[in-house]
Motif scaffolding. Structure first.
Motif, PDB file in Angstrom:
ATOM      1  N   SER A 151       0.835  -1.200   0.000  1.00  0.00           N
ATOM      2  CA  SER A 151       0.000   0.000   0.000  1.00  0.00           C
ATOM      3  C   SER A 151       0.871   1.251   0.000  1.00  0.00           C
ATOM      4  CB  SER A 151      -0.922   0.014   1.226  1.00  0.00           C
ATOM      5  OG  SER A 151      -0.155   0.172   2.415  1.00  0.00           O
ATOM      6  N   GLY A 152       0.272   2.369  -0.359  1.00  0.00           N
ATOM      7  CA  GLY A 152       0.953   3.655  -0.314  1.00  0.00           C
ATOM      8  C   GLY A 152       0.249   4.592   0.649  1.00  0.00           C
ATOM      9  N   GLN A 153       1.024   5.398   1.393  1.00  0.00           N
ATOM     10  CA  GLN A 153       0.456   6.354   2.342  1.00  0.00           C
ATOM     11  C   GLN A 153       1.358   7.582   2.453  1.00  0.00           C
ATOM     12  OE1 GLN A 153      -2.707   5.732   4.810  1.00  0.00           O
ATOM     13  NE2 GLN A 153      -2.809   5.181   2.640  1.00  0.00           N
ATOM     14  N   GLY A 154       0.807   8.658   2.983  1.00  0.00           N
ATOM     15  CA  GLY A 154       1.583   9.859   3.201  1.00  0.00           C
ATOM     16  C   GLY A 154       2.511   9.721   4.396  1.00  0.00           C
ATOM     17  N   VAL A 160      -0.419   4.864   8.594  1.00  0.00           N
ATOM     18  CA  VAL A 160       0.803   4.075   8.382  1.00  0.00           C
ATOM     19  C   VAL A 160       1.001   3.089   9.523  1.00  0.00           C
ATOM     20  CG1 VAL A 160       3.312   4.165   8.190  1.00  0.00           C
ATOM     21  CG2 VAL A 160       1.915   5.853   6.984  1.00  0.00           C
ATOM     22  N   ASN A 161       0.913   3.569  10.751  1.00  0.00           N
ATOM     23  CA  ASN A 161       1.106   2.693  11.907  1.00  0.00           C
ATOM     24  C   ASN A 161      -0.004   1.658  12.027  1.00  0.00           C
ATOM     25  OD1 ASN A 161       3.482   3.924  12.707  1.00  0.00           O
ATOM     26  ND2 ASN A 161       2.451   5.394  14.040  1.00  0.00           N
ATOM     27  N   ILE A 162      -1.219   2.049  11.648  1.00  0.00           N
ATOM     28  CA  ILE A 162      -2.337   1.100  11.707  1.00  0.00           C
ATOM     29  C   ILE A 162      -2.101  -0.050  10.732  1.00  0.00           C
ATOM     30  CG2 ILE A 162      -4.814   0.806  11.312  1.00  0.00           C
ATOM     31  CD1 ILE A 162      -5.118   3.787  12.071  1.00  0.00           C
ATOM     32  N   VAL A 170       3.679  -1.133   3.619  1.00  0.00           N
ATOM     33  CA  VAL A 170       3.418   0.278   3.342  1.00  0.00           C
ATOM     34  C   VAL A 170       4.668   0.957   2.779  1.00  0.00           C
ATOM     35  CG1 VAL A 170       2.609   2.483   4.278  1.00  0.00           C
ATOM     36  CG2 VAL A 170       1.849   0.331   5.325  1.00  0.00           C
ATOM     37  N   ILE A 171       4.464   1.772   1.750  1.00  0.00           N
ATOM     38  CA  ILE A 171       5.487   2.706   1.263  1.00  0.00           C
ATOM     39  C   ILE A 171       4.953   4.114   1.499  1.00  0.00           C
ATOM     40  CG2 ILE A 171       6.521   3.670  -0.834  1.00  0.00           C
ATOM     41  CD1 ILE A 171       6.954   0.892  -1.866  1.00  0.00           C
ATOM     42  N   GLU A 172       5.809   5.005   2.014  1.00  0.00           N
ATOM     43  CA  GLU A 172       5.384   6.366   2.336  1.00  0.00           C
ATOM     44  C   GLU A 172       5.999   7.384   1.381  1.00  0.00           C
ATOM     45  OE1 GLU A 172       5.428   7.236   6.736  1.00  0.00           O
ATOM     46  OE2 GLU A 172       6.486   5.317   6.768  1.00  0.00           O
ATOM     47  N   ARG A 187       5.025   1.665  -7.969  1.00  0.00           N
ATOM     48  CA  ARG A 187       5.822   1.639  -6.740  1.00  0.00           C
ATOM     49  C   ARG A 187       5.080   0.921  -5.620  1.00  0.00           C
ATOM     50  NH1 ARG A 187       9.331   5.793  -5.914  1.00  0.00           N
ATOM     51  NH2 ARG A 187       9.793   4.702  -3.955  1.00  0.00           N
ATOM     52  N   PHE A 188       3.768   0.948  -5.659  1.00  0.00           N
ATOM     53  CA  PHE A 188       2.941   0.171  -4.729  1.00  0.00           C
ATOM     54  C   PHE A 188       1.665  -0.224  -5.453  1.00  0.00           C
ATOM     55  CE2 PHE A 188       2.268   4.704  -3.739  1.00  0.00           C
ATOM     56  CZ  PHE A 188       0.906   4.831  -3.935  1.00  0.00           C
ATOM     57  N   ASP A 189       0.840  -1.058  -4.816  1.00  0.00           N
ATOM     58  CA  ASP A 189      -0.301  -1.673  -5.502  1.00  0.00           C
ATOM     59  C   ASP A 189      -1.644  -0.993  -5.232  1.00  0.00           C
ATOM     60  OD1 ASP A 189       1.179  -4.013  -6.589  1.00  0.00           O
ATOM     61  OD2 ASP A 189       1.487  -4.433  -4.454  1.00  0.00           O
ATOM     62  N   TYR A 190      -1.789  -0.398  -4.067  1.00  0.00           N
ATOM     63  CA  TYR A 190      -3.089   0.202  -3.743  1.00  0.00           C
ATOM     64  C   TYR A 190      -2.906   1.358  -2.771  1.00  0.00           C
ATOM     65  CZ  TYR A 190      -2.893  -2.706   0.563  1.00  0.00           C
ATOM     66  OH  TYR A 190      -2.527  -3.298   1.755  1.00  0.00           O
ATOM     67  N   PHE A 191      -3.816   2.328  -2.879  1.00  0.00           N
ATOM     68  CA  PHE A 191      -3.782   3.530  -2.061  1.00  0.00           C
ATOM     69  C   PHE A 191      -5.061   3.551  -1.229  1.00  0.00           C
ATOM     70  CE2 PHE A 191      -3.402   8.495  -2.368  1.00  0.00           C
ATOM     71  CZ  PHE A 191      -3.095   8.551  -1.011  1.00  0.00           C
ATOM     72  N   PRO A 192      -5.014   3.096   0.034  1.00  0.00           N
ATOM     73  CA  PRO A 192      -6.225   3.101   0.871  1.00  0.00           C
ATOM     74  C   PRO A 192      -6.660   4.528   1.199  1.00  0.00           C
ATOM     75  CG  PRO A 192      -4.530   1.643   1.777  1.00  0.00           C
ATOM     76  CD  PRO A 192      -3.875   2.494   0.737  1.00  0.00           C
ATOM     77  N   ARG A 193      -7.940   4.812   0.962  1.00  0.00           N
ATOM     78  CA  ARG A 193      -8.486   6.137   1.215  1.00  0.00           C
ATOM     79  C   ARG A 193      -9.836   6.011   1.922  1.00  0.00           C
ATOM     80  NH1 ARG A 193      -5.752   9.385   1.955  1.00  0.00           N
ATOM     81  NH2 ARG A 193      -6.614  11.224   0.942  1.00  0.00           N
ATOM     82  N   GLY A 194     -10.163   6.984   2.761  1.00  0.00           N
ATOM     83  CA  GLY A 194     -11.493   7.020   3.348  1.00  0.00           C
ATOM     84  C   GLY A 194     -12.535   7.114   2.259  1.00  0.00           C
TER      85      GLY A 194
END
Length: 305
Positions: A151-154, A160-162, A170-172, A187-194
């Motif tokens: 996954s990708g996150q900011g 990220v910690n969750i 996770v890649i940040e 660079r990553f496979d999915y971007f989890p978003r609300g």
């Protein structure tokens, strides 16, 4: 502001002849200064989300005008990444307020206004993915299957910690908009978003190579709060008072349920048809507000424990 004593006395004498109403009016003029509140300007791609929070700030502040005085809401001169905004607010540097998902670390640095502004929706996560990768997600049946993907996150986001706590990769990136470029580049496979974020972002991207994944949802307790500097007790109390009044008179729920992005996001996500993976959130502080049903969206309500 400096006052000439003789002038003030003369004014008081004049007002005394007008009676109590005139005297109280005089006091109100000198008791309340305008609250100037600077909040972080958001990046253009998140403009669909900003409308709700800006309307909510206006609602909350207007509810408390009689008690706290007039106000002015001003965006920062430039957009500010979340991690930087947290530090600026903690150090009382050119910011007075921000809204963001909570974490234990953030509540150590800042004062949270304990009222979930999105009724828990932010803890319902769907994915933005590459259209060409949909077959990968069609084959996912368990959380272990999802753990094989990245996954990708900011940088510094509480998510990220969750995700890492639940053994997800996770890649940040320090740049929010760069995350979409990284996703396109593999660079990553999915971007989890609300769910209130994903659909608007997808629409704003105008990129046929990316889609909102239709089958999977991650769910965890993740309230989003207003945050202020720990020493800014006045603004904290004003926000809490305004939110409480808005909840009591129904104007908060009216704004929430009628906000187009929220309503459409819930409808489009169709939570009941998705494969849901429940995640533990080690970063959230347990408070009594989790026991108050009126603060949470009832049709997707989760027991905290």
């Amino acid at each position: 502001m400096l006052f000439n004593v003789a002038t003030v006395l003369q004014t008081l004498q004049a007002l005394s002849r007008l009676g109590l109403a005139g005297f109280l009016l005089f006091l109100s003029v000198f008791s309340f200064a305008k609250d100037t509140i600077i909040y972080p300007k958001q990046q253009n791609i998140t403009s669909h989300q900003n409308a709700y929070f800006l309307q909510l700030m206006q609602l909350v502040m207007s509810k408390t005008r009689e008690e706290f005085g007039d106000y002015e809401l001003i965006p920062s001169a430039q957009s500010i990444p979340q991690k930087r905004a947290v530090l600026m607010l903690a150090q009382n540097q050119r910011l007075d307020l921000m809204w963001t998902m909570t974490s234990k670390k953030r509540e150590q640095l800042l004062q949270a206004v304990y009222f979930p502004l999105l009724k828990g929706l932010l803890g319902h996560r769907i994915f933005i993915i590459r259209r060409s990768d949909q077959s990968k997600f069609n084959n996912i049946r368990t959380l272990d299957d999802l753990r094989q993907l990245v996954s990708g996150q900011g940088l510094g986001w509480p998510d990220v910690n969750i995700l890492k706590h639940n053994k997800l990769k996770v890649i940040e990136s320090p740049d929010y908009q760069n995350l979409f470029d990284m996703l396109r580049a593999g660079r990553f496979d999915y971007f989890p978003r609300g769910i209130t974020e994903a659909w608007g972002e997808y629409k704003n991207l105008k990129d046929d190579s990316l889609i909102v994944e239709p089958n999977i949802l991650l769910r965890y307790k993740a309230p989003l709060y207003f945050f202020v500097n720990k020493q800014n007790h006045r603004l904290h109390d004003r926000l809490m008072r305004g939110l409480t009044l808005a909840l009591e008179d129904g104007s908060f729920d009216k704004l929430f349920y009628q906000e187009p992005n929220i309503r459409h996001s819930i409808e489009q996500t169709d939570i009941g048809s998705r494969l849901v993976f429940e995640l533990d959130n080690p970063n959230v502080l347990r408070t009594d507000l989790f026991k108050e049903p009126s603060l949470w969206l009832s049709n997707v309500e989760l027991p905290f424990e």
